[in-house]
Structure formats: C-alpha cells, structure tokens
Design an enzyme around this catalytic site. Structure first.
Site, PDB file in Angstrom:
ATOM      1  N   ASN A  52     -15.596   3.404   5.592  1.00  0.00           N
ATOM      2  CA  ASN A  52     -14.521   4.311   6.019  1.00  0.00           C
ATOM      3  C   ASN A  52     -13.989   5.113   4.848  1.00  0.00           C
ATOM      4  OD1 ASN A  52     -14.176   3.386   8.780  1.00  0.00           O
ATOM      5  ND2 ASN A  52     -13.517   1.466   7.835  1.00  0.00           N
ATOM      6  N   LYS A 102       2.048  -3.890   6.413  1.00  0.00           N
ATOM      7  CA  LYS A 102       2.471  -3.869   4.995  1.00  0.00           C
ATOM      8  C   LYS A 102       3.985  -3.679   4.911  1.00  0.00           C
ATOM      9  CE  LYS A 102      -1.496  -4.627   3.289  1.00  0.00           C
ATOM     10  NZ  LYS A 102      -1.759  -5.942   2.705  1.00  0.00           N
ATOM     11  N   SER A 112       0.835  -1.202   0.000  1.00  0.00           N
ATOM     12  CA  SER A 112       0.000   0.000   0.000  1.00  0.00           C
ATOM     13  C   SER A 112       0.866   1.246   0.000  1.00  0.00           C
ATOM     14  CB  SER A 112      -0.860  -0.025   1.267  1.00  0.00           C
ATOM     15  OG  SER A 112      -1.412   1.244   1.488  1.00  0.00           O
ATOM     16  N   TYR A 130      -1.989  -1.239  10.700  1.00  0.00           N
ATOM     17  CA  TYR A 130      -2.226  -1.752   9.345  1.00  0.00           C
ATOM     18  C   TYR A 130      -1.032  -1.427   8.451  1.00  0.00           C
ATOM     19  CZ  TYR A 130      -3.761  -1.820   4.514  1.00  0.00           C
ATOM     20  OH  TYR A 130      -3.813  -2.049   3.159  1.00  0.00           O
TER      21      TYR A 130
END
Ligand code: NAD
Ligand code: UDP
Length: 333
Positions: free
Chosen positions: A200, A155, A127, A151
């Site tokens: 979201n 990654k 990401s 999160y």
C-alpha cells in the site's frame, strides 16, 4: 545512563525490529512479544546476527492479559515500547472491529499489567495521521482533527487512554511518538520492510516496480497544491526512527510527553521516485492516476520539540532511505 530491560511488543515487525537493534546497541536488553501476524520469526535471528546479543522472544498475542501477565511475572521489566498493532489504513475500513480490538485492547492490557507490576515507563507508537487535515508543519500542541479511517482512530484513542492512565497515576511516564513516514532499512540489508501481497505504501511499491515484480507505479494525483502536484510526505529513515525511541526512553519523566518523529522535510512522490532512480541507478516507470481517497496534500513535522527535549534529530536523508530500502530488497531474494 542506566541500562534497562525493555519489553518490545511487535518487535519482529518493521519498526520494532530496527528499534530492538538500536536499543541493544545502546546497552539495553530486549524481550520481544509478537504473535507474528505480520512478521517472521527469522527476523529475531537477524536482530541477533546484527547486534551479536541474545533476544528473548515470546510468540504471543498481547491482547491476552494472562499471557502478558506471565511475561511480566517472569522478567524484571523496566519499560515497554508498544509497537504491536495492525497498520493498514484501507484494511481498517474493511475490518473496523479487528482494528479497534487489536490496537486498543493491546494498549489497555499492557497499561493494566504495567500498573500491576509497577512498570512506569511506556512508549507508544502513534502516527502523524492523528493530525488529520491540520496546516503543515504539524506541531504537537495542535488540536487533533478527525482522522478518516478506523486505524487513525485507534491511535487517537490509545493516546487518550494512556493520557488518562497517566493522570490517574503520577508515577506513570508515557511518551506518545507520532511517526511520519518510516522507510528504508538497516544498513546491513538484513532487516527491512517486507509487506505481504501488493504494498500500500509508496517506498515498498517503488522497490517492487524496480524489481520488475510490478509493472509501474501508480502516482495518486498530480493536482495537489504542492511543488509538482503530487503528495508531499515527511519520510524518515527507520534507523533514525529507532534511535528516536532510545532517546525517548532515556529521557522519560513522569507525565505525558508527545513527540513528532520526522525529519521536518517534505518530499513529493515524484521527487522520491527521482531520488530512488538516481541513487540506485534503476528505472521506476510510473503513470499518473486519480487521487487516492482519504489522502491529504501535505504532511510534514515540526521537529523542534524532539530536538530540544530529546536531543534527537534525524541524521539520514532521502538518498540513504532509497539506498537502504533497495539494498534490503536485493538481499531479500
Ligand atoms: P509491522 O506490522 O511491521 O509490525 C507490527 C508487529 O506487531 C508485527 O510484527 C505483528 O506481527 C505484531 N502484532 C500485531 N498485533 C499483535 C498482537 N495482538 N500481539 C502481538 N503482536 C502483534 O508494523 P510497523 O510498520 O513496524 O509498525 C509498528 C507500529 O507503528 C504500529 O503500531 C503502527 O501502527 C505504528 N506506525 C507505523 C507507521 C508506518 O508507516 N509503518 C506509521 C505510524 C505508526
Ligand atoms: N502513493 C502513490 N502511489 C502508491 C502509494 C502511495 O502515489 O502506490 C502516494 C500517496 O498518495 C501519498 C504518498 O505516496 O501521497 C505516501 O503514501 P503512503 O501510503 O506511503 O503513506 P501515507 O499516505 O500513509 O502518508
């Protein structure tokens, strides 16, 4: 080009399902492993409907090594695309252990079992969040800055794990794909993004407002140093992103390769809302509220490496993204 058997983890999810379609349309066969924690089995039928081809589906948790091993034992797998994972930034702050466990253990298990079965092609869903607050446009060679949530860390850590695995095994080929903001849906309207609960992300929220399921969009801040003060992001049509995976897989060579998958164009929140209203001829009421904690002002990609090395470039613009997101939502009811 050689056609391959690809294990797609998380293949029933938003990006995974579109990538299955793109892979099959490019001649590859897919085996999906998904525990349906954030998706539905009917998506697999929709993939079959769109492509006209069969899909092998396992409802399994890819953090379970024995289960993953069974799949590798049953099929002759040529490569893996690893989408499976949790992805809600806010939830990752509430449940850090669930995020670290699911996102990192899955990567480790898949890398380990790949080694055992000598499967050397690995494509990973990373990401743009790993860039943190670097200067835009983000370039693959930039030093990664700390992310503001678990999160993002999962990654960055998964990228490091796969890089180290590659260093230990010269035959291993890995592509780390850093996605910008995937939106839209397949042109058929059959598959798309269907978050449960209150969304979201911006585009699913906008579609819910357009459907009158939510009263208005809350625009998080209009005092950023951007064109109109609202946050700027690099939105990419999910089918372009899906095709980027096919290009990454087809061009995979030994070692680690990192690619930004975006359009290279920044769009503000208000520009996206206006485009959505114009393309779909529907009003999206909004109000300006406080900034959302953890948000950055601008995030967009330098996409020259993917263009140069993968011969891939996003083809679809904001209008198509808004049109297809809305078409999927109107079909979905
Ligand atoms: P998604 O939630 O729609 O898809 C993920 C899929 O993985 C779901 O179908 C879920 O059921 C499955 N899954 C989760 N944990 C699993 C496990 N342990 N075993 C088997 N299946 C499991 O999400 P998405 O938007 O399609 O994202 C796919 C990947 O891309 C994720 O890794 C995500 O972090 C990454 N990514 C997404 C975005 C985005 O904005 N959507 C941006 C950057 C990166
Ligand atoms: N955003 C917003 N209202 C929302 C959701 C998002 O104003 O209800 C803004 C957010 O502040 C950011 C942009 O839209 O500037 C994209 O946010 P999203 O959550 O979709 O993606 P990310 O923050 O992960 O880039």
């Amino acid at each position: 080009m050689t056609f391959m058997n690809i294990l797609v983890t998380g293949g029933a999810g938003f990006i995974g399902s579109h990538t299955c379609v793109a892979l099959m349309q490019a001649g590859h066969q897919v085996i999906v492993a998904d525990n349906l924690s954030n998706s539905k089995a009917e998506t697999i039928d929709k993939i079959k409907q769109i492509t006209g081809y069969d899909v092998t589906f396992y409802r399994v948790d890819v953090t379970e090594e024995e289960t993953v091993d069974d799949i590798f034992a049953k099929h002759s797998i040529d490569g893996i695309i690893h989408f499976a994972g949790f992805k809600a930034v806010g939830e990752s702050v509430e449940k850090p252990l669930a995020y670290y466990y699911n996102n990192i253990v899955s990567t480790m298990v898949l890398a380990k079992v790949s080694k055992k079965y000598n499967v050397n092609r690995f494509v990973f869903s990373s990401s743009a969040t790993v860039y943190g607050e670097n200067e835009v446009p983000f370039v693959e060679t930039m030093e990664l800055l700390p992310t503001t949530n678990p999160y993002g860390e999962t990654k960055a850590i998964s990228e490091r794990i796969l890089t180290d695995v590659s260093k230990s095994n010269p035959d291993f080929s890995v592509s780390l794909l850093r996605y910008f903001n995937p939106v839209g849906a397949h042109e058929s309207g059959l598959i798309g993004e269907a978050p449960t609960g209150i969304p979201n992300n911006l585009m699913p929220y906008v579609t819910q407002v357009a459907k009158r399921k939510l009263d208005k969009l809350r625009v998080y801040g209009n005092d950023y140093p951007t064109v109109d003060g609202t946050g700027v992001r690099d939105y990419i049509h999910v089918m372009d992103l899906a095709e980027g995976h096919v290009a990454a897989l087809n061009n995979l060579t030994e070692g680690v390769h990192i690619y930004n998958l975006g359009t290279g164009q920044g769009t503000s929140v208000l520009q996206l809302v206006k485009a959505f209203e114009e393309v779909n001829n529907i009003e999206v009421p909004y109000e300006i509220v406080e900034r959302r904690p953890g948000d950055i002002a601008k995030c967009y990609a330098d996409v020259s490496k993917a263009r140069r090395e993968l011969n891939w470039i996003a083809q679809r613009g904001i209008a198509e993204m808004c049109r297809d997101a809305w078409r999927f939502n109107t079909f979905a009811d």
